[in-house]
Design an enzyme around this catalytic site. Structure first.
Site, PDB file in Angstrom:
ATOM      1  N   ASP A  78      38.317  15.536  31.509  1.00 57.43           N
ATOM      2  CA  ASP A  78      37.885  16.563  32.255  1.00 57.43           C
ATOM      3  C   ASP A  78      37.702  17.761  31.623  1.00 57.43           C
ATOM      4  O   ASP A  78      38.050  18.009  30.548  1.00 57.43           O
ATOM      5  CB  ASP A  78      39.056  16.905  33.424  1.00 57.43           C
ATOM      6  CG  ASP A  78      38.479  17.595  34.636  1.00 57.43           C
ATOM      7  OD1 ASP A  78      37.955  18.709  34.643  1.00 57.43           O
ATOM      8  OD2 ASP A  78      38.708  17.179  35.738  1.00 57.43           O
ATOM      9  N   ASP A 102      33.206  18.120  28.127  1.00 57.45           N
ATOM     10  CA  ASP A 102      32.100  18.112  29.105  1.00 57.45           C
ATOM     11  C   ASP A 102      31.093  16.988  29.171  1.00 57.45           C
ATOM     12  O   ASP A 102      30.459  16.599  28.121  1.00 57.45           O
ATOM     13  CB  ASP A 102      31.191  19.547  28.716  1.00 57.45           C
ATOM     14  CG  ASP A 102      29.894  19.842  29.660  1.00 57.45           C
ATOM     15  OD1 ASP A 102      29.596  18.902  30.292  1.00 57.45           O
ATOM     16  OD2 ASP A 102      29.529  20.961  29.394  1.00 57.45           O
ATOM     17  N   ASN A 140      34.020   9.344  38.252  1.00 60.98           N
ATOM     18  CA  ASN A 140      34.481  10.383  39.640  1.00 60.98           C
ATOM     19  C   ASN A 140      33.931  11.826  39.386  1.00 60.98           C
ATOM     20  O   ASN A 140      33.516  12.455  40.430  1.00 60.98           O
ATOM     21  CB  ASN A 140      36.037  10.334  39.844  1.00 60.98           C
ATOM     22  CG  ASN A 140      36.541  11.625  40.674  1.00 60.98           C
ATOM     23  OD1 ASN A 140      36.000  11.823  42.167  1.00 60.98           O
ATOM     24  ND2 ASN A 140      36.772  12.633  40.485  1.00 60.98           N
ATOM     25  N   TYR A 174      22.449  17.055  46.463  1.00 62.51           N
ATOM     26  CA  TYR A 174      23.543  16.382  46.523  1.00 62.51           C
ATOM     27  C   TYR A 174      23.302  14.840  46.771  1.00 62.51           C
ATOM     28  O   TYR A 174      23.707  13.906  46.245  1.00 62.51           O
ATOM     29  CB  TYR A 174      24.479  16.867  47.408  1.00 62.51           C
ATOM     30  CG  TYR A 174      25.965  16.055  47.253  1.00 62.51           C
ATOM     31  CD1 TYR A 174      26.734  16.045  46.179  1.00 62.51           C
ATOM     32  CD2 TYR A 174      26.334  15.320  48.392  1.00 62.51           C
ATOM     33  CE1 TYR A 174      27.921  15.425  45.941  1.00 62.51           C
ATOM     34  CE2 TYR A 174      27.606  14.778  48.121  1.00 62.51           C
ATOM     35  CZ  TYR A 174      28.228  14.774  46.920  1.00 62.51           C
ATOM     36  OH  TYR A 174      29.671  14.083  47.102  1.00 62.51           O
ATOM     37  N   LYS A 231      23.626  10.964  44.767  1.00 61.07           N
ATOM     38  CA  LYS A 231      24.528   9.937  45.278  1.00 61.07           C
ATOM     39  C   LYS A 231      23.762   8.905  45.520  1.00 61.07           C
ATOM     40  O   LYS A 231      24.331   7.742  45.227  1.00 61.07           O
ATOM     41  CB  LYS A 231      25.164  10.604  46.301  1.00 61.07           C
ATOM     42  CG  LYS A 231      26.199  11.662  45.892  1.00 61.07           C
ATOM     43  CD  LYS A 231      27.260  11.090  44.960  1.00 61.07           C
ATOM     44  CE  LYS A 231      28.475  11.911  44.462  1.00 61.07           C
ATOM     45  NZ  LYS A 231      29.287  11.668  43.441  1.00 61.07           N
TER      46      LYS A 231
END
Length: 253
Positions: free
Chosen positions: A37, A63, A90, A153, A157
């Site tokens: 993360d 990153d 994720n 978005y 996806k």
């Protein structure tokens, strides 16, 4: 779930929210879990999960849009743990815009959700070859349907689902399975942050969108985490190139 004990799992974007729930569930199932993360609070998350589950949990700050940082992280994972068995992609950012989106918007969301996901996988796969493994990409119902003013978005996806299909074909020869989970609306920290950023009452928003799911409610991060663990486990050993929809019946309407 079968075959998860003592497996090395990597989860991106796991400092909080859905990623944290996934990392915690993998740890509960007996995995040695690595959190990647950008946020430093990932260290506290790793320590907290480790205390809760009595399993080893490691934090690596990176990153995912910066390839040199990922190279360094996976080199360190290899030195410390030897290999990786499970990768959960994720990490994602949220830009909800339609035709008005500009180049900066597209570069930002594609850089993380598509290119970043691809770079993580690129540097993780060499640590999975030999014994095989499982990659689970977090897509969304937004990667399966059209929604108003969500073009930025949704496009990313949809792309994650496309990457899933292509990688499943490319990596089958290494016995690496690749699948995606596609959640509906989930009551996560990012959802609450979205409401706060727009000065919206989260309870009103919850009531408004709960009826979109035929189960009459939003999902929880733990419910998505359970689906991820299933796909990562030996219970899903003959499943690859698939999208597991975890949406309370949202797209059935």
């Amino acid at each position: 779930m079968r075959g998860l004990a003592q497996k090395v799992a990597v989860v991106t974007g796991a400092a909080k929210g859905l990623g944290r729930a996934i990392a915690a569930r993998l740890s509960e199932e007996g995995c040695i879990t690595c959190i990647i993360d950008l946020m430093e609070e990932g260290q506290l998350t790793a320590e907290s999960i480790s205390k809760e589950t009595e399993q080893s949990v490691f934090f690596f700050r990176a990153d995912i849009t910066k390839e040199e940082e990922l190279q360094a992280v996976f080199s360190q994972i290899e030195r410390q743990l030897g290999r990786v068995h499970i990768l959960v992609n994720n990490a994602a950012v949220f830009v909800f815009k339609g035709i008005e989106a500009n180049a900066e918007d597209w570069n930002y969301i594609n850089g993380v959700n598509v290119a970043g996901t691809s770079l993580v996988t690129k540097h993780c796969v060499p640590l999975m070859k030999g014994e095989g493994g499982s990659i689970v990409n977090v897509s969304s119902i937004s990667g399966m349907i059209g929604q108003p003013n969500f073009a930025t978005y949704n496009a990313t996806k949809f792309a994650v689902r496309g990457l899933t299909k292509c990688w499943a074909i490319d990596l089958a020869k290494y016995n690496i399975r690749v699948n995606s989970v596609c959640p509906g609306y989930i009551q996560s920290e990012s959802a609450l942050q979205y409401c706060e950023n727009r000065d919206l009452d989260p309870e009103i928003v919850n009531r408004r969108i709960s009826h979109l799911h035929i189960l009459g409610r939003q999902g929880s991060p733990d419910e998505v985490a359970a689906a991820v663990c299933f796909l990562a486990s030996d219970d899903a050993s003959f499943i690859t190139a698939e999208d597991l929809v975890v949406d309370g019946g949202y797209i059935a309407k």
